[in-house]
Scaffold this motif. Structure first.
Motif, PDB file in Angstrom:
ATOM      1  N   CYS A  20      57.970  52.667  38.210  1.00  0.00           N
ATOM      2  CA  CYS A  20      58.651  52.277  39.444  1.00  0.00           C
ATOM      3  C   CYS A  20      60.041  52.883  39.535  1.00  0.00           C
ATOM      4  O   CYS A  20      60.787  52.919  38.540  1.00  0.00           O
ATOM      5  N   ALA A  21      60.377  53.355  40.732  1.00  0.00           N
ATOM      6  CA  ALA A  21      61.762  53.678  41.097  1.00  0.00           C
ATOM      7  C   ALA A  21      62.298  52.521  41.923  1.00  0.00           C
ATOM      8  O   ALA A  21      61.535  51.749  42.506  1.00  0.00           O
ATOM      9  N   ILE A  22      63.614  52.362  41.969  1.00  0.00           N
ATOM     10  CA  ILE A  22      64.238  51.273  42.720  1.00  0.00           C
ATOM     11  C   ILE A  22      65.288  51.860  43.651  1.00  0.00           C
ATOM     12  O   ILE A  22      66.100  52.699  43.234  1.00  0.00           O
ATOM     13  N   TYR A  23      65.257  51.408  44.903  1.00  0.00           N
ATOM     14  CA  TYR A  23      66.284  51.815  45.863  1.00  0.00           C
ATOM     15  C   TYR A  23      66.978  50.584  46.413  1.00  0.00           C
ATOM     16  O   TYR A  23      66.320  49.597  46.801  1.00  0.00           O
ATOM     17  N   ALA A  24      68.316  50.626  46.443  1.00  0.00           N
ATOM     18  CA  ALA A  24      69.123  49.526  46.966  1.00  0.00           C
ATOM     19  C   ALA A  24      70.174  50.098  47.907  1.00  0.00           C
ATOM     20  O   ALA A  24      70.558  51.265  47.804  1.00  0.00           O
ATOM     21  N   ARG A  25      70.651  49.250  48.816  1.00  0.00           N
ATOM     22  CA  ARG A  25      71.636  49.711  49.802  1.00  0.00           C
ATOM     23  C   ARG A  25      72.390  48.531  50.384  1.00  0.00           C
ATOM     24  O   ARG A  25      71.845  47.443  50.541  1.00  0.00           O
ATOM     25  N   PHE A  26      73.691  48.745  50.646  1.00  0.00           N
ATOM     26  CA  PHE A  26      74.406  47.831  51.525  1.00  0.00           C
ATOM     27  C   PHE A  26      75.164  48.667  52.539  1.00  0.00           C
ATOM     28  O   PHE A  26      75.533  49.805  52.278  1.00  0.00           O
TER      29      PHE A  26
ATOM     30  N   GLN B 269      55.169  41.763  36.906  1.00  0.00           N
ATOM     31  CA  GLN B 269      53.934  42.496  37.202  1.00  0.00           C
ATOM     32  C   GLN B 269      53.474  43.368  36.041  1.00  0.00           C
ATOM     33  O   GLN B 269      52.387  43.952  36.096  1.00  0.00           O
ATOM     34  N   GLY B 270      54.315  43.502  35.021  1.00  0.00           N
ATOM     35  CA  GLY B 270      53.980  44.381  33.918  1.00  0.00           C
ATOM     36  C   GLY B 270      54.197  45.842  34.225  1.00  0.00           C
ATOM     37  O   GLY B 270      53.613  46.712  33.574  1.00  0.00           O
ATOM     38  N   TRP B 271      55.031  46.110  35.223  1.00  0.00           N
ATOM     39  CA  TRP B 271      55.330  47.487  35.609  1.00  0.00           C
ATOM     40  C   TRP B 271      56.554  47.988  34.853  1.00  0.00           C
ATOM     41  O   TRP B 271      57.415  47.205  34.422  1.00  0.00           O
ATOM     42  N   THR B 272      56.688  49.300  34.756  1.00  0.00           N
ATOM     43  CA  THR B 272      57.803  49.930  34.048  1.00  0.00           C
ATOM     44  C   THR B 272      58.784  50.527  35.057  1.00  0.00           C
ATOM     45  O   THR B 272      58.376  51.285  35.942  1.00  0.00           O
TER      46      THR B 272
ATOM     47  N   ARG C 232      68.592  43.969  40.246  1.00  0.00           N
ATOM     48  CA  ARG C 232      68.154  42.911  39.314  1.00  0.00           C
ATOM     49  C   ARG C 232      66.898  42.221  39.829  1.00  0.00           C
ATOM     50  O   ARG C 232      65.954  41.955  39.074  1.00  0.00           O
ATOM     51  N   ARG C 233      66.859  41.934  41.138  1.00  0.00           N
ATOM     52  CA  ARG C 233      65.693  41.270  41.706  1.00  0.00           C
ATOM     53  C   ARG C 233      64.450  42.143  41.591  1.00  0.00           C
ATOM     54  O   ARG C 233      63.352  41.651  41.278  1.00  0.00           O
ATOM     55  N   CYS C 234      64.593  43.430  41.854  1.00  0.00           N
ATOM     56  CA  CYS C 234      63.452  44.351  41.742  1.00  0.00           C
ATOM     57  C   CYS C 234      62.979  44.468  40.301  1.00  0.00           C
ATOM     58  O   CYS C 234      61.766  44.520  40.024  1.00  0.00           O
ATOM     59  N   LYS C 235      63.929  44.496  39.354  1.00  0.00           N
ATOM     60  CA  LYS C 235      63.553  44.583  37.932  1.00  0.00           C
ATOM     61  C   LYS C 235      62.796  43.339  37.484  1.00  0.00           C
ATOM     62  O   LYS C 235      61.803  43.433  36.742  1.00  0.00           O
ATOM     63  N   ASP C 236      63.273  42.176  37.918  1.00  0.00           N
ATOM     64  CA  ASP C 236      62.587  40.935  37.544  1.00  0.00           C
ATOM     65  C   ASP C 236      61.156  40.938  38.064  1.00  0.00           C
ATOM     66  O   ASP C 236      60.220  40.533  37.352  1.00  0.00           O
ATOM     67  N   PHE C 237      60.974  41.408  39.296  1.00  0.00           N
ATOM     68  CA  PHE C 237      59.628  41.459  39.853  1.00  0.00           C
ATOM     69  C   PHE C 237      58.754  42.427  39.058  1.00  0.00           C
ATOM     70  O   PHE C 237      57.580  42.124  38.765  1.00  0.00           O
ATOM     71  N   ALA C 238      59.302  43.600  38.726  1.00  0.00           N
ATOM     72  CA  ALA C 238      58.516  44.587  37.980  1.00  0.00           C
ATOM     73  C   ALA C 238      58.101  44.042  36.619  1.00  0.00           C
ATOM     74  O   ALA C 238      56.974  44.268  36.154  1.00  0.00           O
TER      75      ALA C 238
END
Length: 590
Positions: free
Chosen positions: A3-9, A33-36, A24-30
């Motif tokens: 997984c790649a993660i994109y964030a923005r404000f 799910q057992g995703w890297t 942090r929220r995206c990492k917790d979800f990954a």
């Protein structure tokens, strides 16, 4: 799953830690799910609007990475769809591109997996909601600004002649326990207000905008902050023209004259006028700097100058049409200050129209005061350009480099043709197999009579054989790798000769042809015993491709380079001795 993660404000007023919260929220979800999560592809755009993808380097970088092979990640995680974009066409387009390259988007907050069949309607629905949020925010901001304007406060930024003073509301508490700011009011600045009065007085007394600019710059009077695309902080006629028409200086605020609209192609916001029926006028006496008597004198002078401008066309500058109408307009750069040289004098007739530095003409802060007639400049520059590109040695060198690349490409084509031989054998075997099936079906028809199913099967087999025959014919067609060197030479001469006929075409067509070869020409003044000259330097993309992508591109190799630099001289006084960059036996290095 990688997984790649994109964030923005989107705003400078928001917390930069918002990026960390989203990641942090995206990492917790990954993790659940057992995703890297691929750490190298955790990207974020700070203070970037979602109304457009332009200028969002982090997002655009992830889009580019997703298209590489092998792809570095399989999923793009975002906190919610609004982080990706708030413009529905952008959302759908990016999703389609990513899916095509084997990458899917997952919005954590909405549990939206773009791999699912029902994801597109849901993505469209969320995209519409995100887009509508921008519209509603814009309406609320405009409403709030209108309220401040009607109360005599400043809804905009800094205005020359005034200082911004925050207005505190003691009934409300703002950030860090301080009183909340209810608005910003304008107060005349003791240092800048007298300058405003002086500018109005000078213009009312008959001084031109350029004269006022030069006087203020010569005296070192501090000018307003320049726009982003202008490096020189100096008074200029355009800024003074706007000041003379700004009714704030007489205590009247005209609100809602313009609106901001985003260009969907560039992503940049542009200001557009509103109909006069939408304007709101508010009297704010405490803003007054200029008296009514002085304002009326300036208005009368503006009217007189407008009538004179309408009656006489000054040097081609009073044209009604849009866009440049001269061959080299937009290509010429002043070598002293970097401004684009324009038509600065003349009465509109071809022989008397002259190019010059507008910064010297309008502001007096550039030392380049050399003027040159348009017809003389065009004649000398075109001769210099054609003399440069039609050098036989240059074409020979280009041809040499082209031959090297051509031979390499032909070698690749031969290898492809050899590898395709195995494909021909496989297609022939497939065709033989189909012919056998056709024979079997024909025997069955002969034995049992006509049957709709057998006839349908026979037609399908014959159609497939016809397709195979077409593919085999295409693959077996002989490839002609021979190419006449003389044909190449004539092609290169024809491409180079395009510029030599520029002046014989209409200006618009000539400019389009010229833009394929020349980006900018820098004119630097020099003094000589015979008179002033302008030394010209620039790069000429001699064999640049056409708009359809066809053409010859010469790549640099080793330490040798293809010389496309133009060094020539133009003579304002008319004596012509234009000499392109020399070919002194060491070609191609100049």
């Amino acid at each position: 799953m990688r997984c790649a993660i994109y964030a923005r404000f989107s705003s400078d007023l928001q917390r930069p830690t918002s990026i960390d919260d989203q990641v942090r929220r995206c990492k917790d979800f990954a993790t659940k799910q057992g995703w890297t999560v691929v750490e190298d592809f955790i990207r974020g755009d700070e203070a970037r609007s979602a109304a457009t993808v332009a200028g969002r380097d982090a997002l655009n970088g992830l889009m580019v990475a997703a298209k590489t092979k092998p792809k570095p990640f399989d999923c793009l995680l975002v906190d919610d769809t609004s982080r990706l974009a708030r413009y529905l066409p952008d959302v759908l387009s990016m999703n389609d591109v990513l899916l095509y390259h084997g990458v899917f988007v997952y919005a954590v907050a909405q549990r939206l997996d773009c791999r699912e069949k029902a994801s597109r309607p849901l993505l469209t629905l969320h995209g519409m909601m995100d887009e509508q949020f921008l519209v509603s925010v814009a309406e609320k901001v405009h409403r709030g600004q209108e309220g401040r304007a009607l109360n005599g406060m400043n809804p905009g930024g800094k205005i020359f002649g005034y200082r911004n003073t925050p207005v505190e509301d003691p009934t409300r508490t703002g950030k860090y326990g301080r009183a909340a700011i209810s608005g910003v009011k304008l107060e005349p600045d003791e240092l800048e207000a007298p300058i405003v009065i002086r500018i109005f007085t000078m213009y009312a007394d008959g001084n031109s905008l350029a004269t006022i600019s030069k006087v203020l710059n010569a005296e070192g009077v501090k000018a307003p902050q320049p726009p982003r695309n202008r490096q020189i902080r100096a008074w200029c006629p355009s800024s003074i023209r706007e000041m003379l028409r700004n009714e704030r200086y007489r205590g009247v605020f005209v609100w809602n004259r313009t609106k901001k609209e985003r260009n969907p192609e560039t992503g940049r916001k542009t200001s557009r006028p509103r109909p006069e029926s939408d304007w709101r006028r508010v009297n704010v006496p405490e803003w007054r700097i200029v008296s009514d008597e002085l304002w009326e004198r300036v208005e009368a002078q503006i009217k007189r100058m407008s009538e004179r401008w309408t009656a006489t066309s000054l040097g081609g500058q009073a044209r009604r049409g849009r866009g440049p109408r001269h061959l080299f307009s937009g290509f010429l750069i002043c070598g002293e200050c970097g401004s684009r040289m324009t038509i600065v004098s003349g009465d509109g007739r071809r022989s008397y129209v002259k190019y010059g530095c507008p910064t010297h003409k309008g502001r007096g802060v550039c030392t380049n005061g050399v003027l040159i007639r348009k017809d003389r400049l065009e004649d000398q520059l075109v001769k210099g350009l054609t003399g440069r590109i039609l050098q036989p040695a240059m074409v020979d060198y280009a041809l040499e480099r082209f031959q090297e690349q051509l031979q390499e490409r032909l070698r690749q084509l031969r290898e492809q043709a050899e590898s395709a031989a195995d494909g021909v054998v496989a297609l022939q075997a497939k065709r033989q197999e189909l012919k056998t099936k056709v024979s079997n079906v024909t025997e069955a028809i002969a034995a049992f009579g006509h049957s709709p199913s057998l006839l349908s099967q026979l037609a399908a087999l014959e159609a497939e054989i016809a397709k195979l025959d077409d593919r085999l014919a295409e693959m077996n067609q002989p490839r002609d790798f021979a190419l006449s060197i003389e044909d190449l030479r004539q092609f290169l001469y024809g491409r180079a000769a395009e510029i030599s006929e520029l002046l014989h075409d209409d200006v618009e067509g000539a400019r389009q042809a010229l833009s394929k070869h020349v980006e900018r020409l820098v004119l630097t003044p020099r003094s000589t015993p015979e008179g002033p000259i302008l030394e010209v330097a620039g790069n000429v993309e001699i064999f640049n491709g056409s708009e359809d992508g066809e053409g010859v591109r010469i790549s640099n190799g080793g330490q040798r380079r293809f010389c496309s630099a133009l060094h020539t001289t133009v003579y304002p006084s008319g004596w012509l001795n234009s000499q392109p960059c020399g070919l002194n036996g060491t070609f191609p290095v100049c």
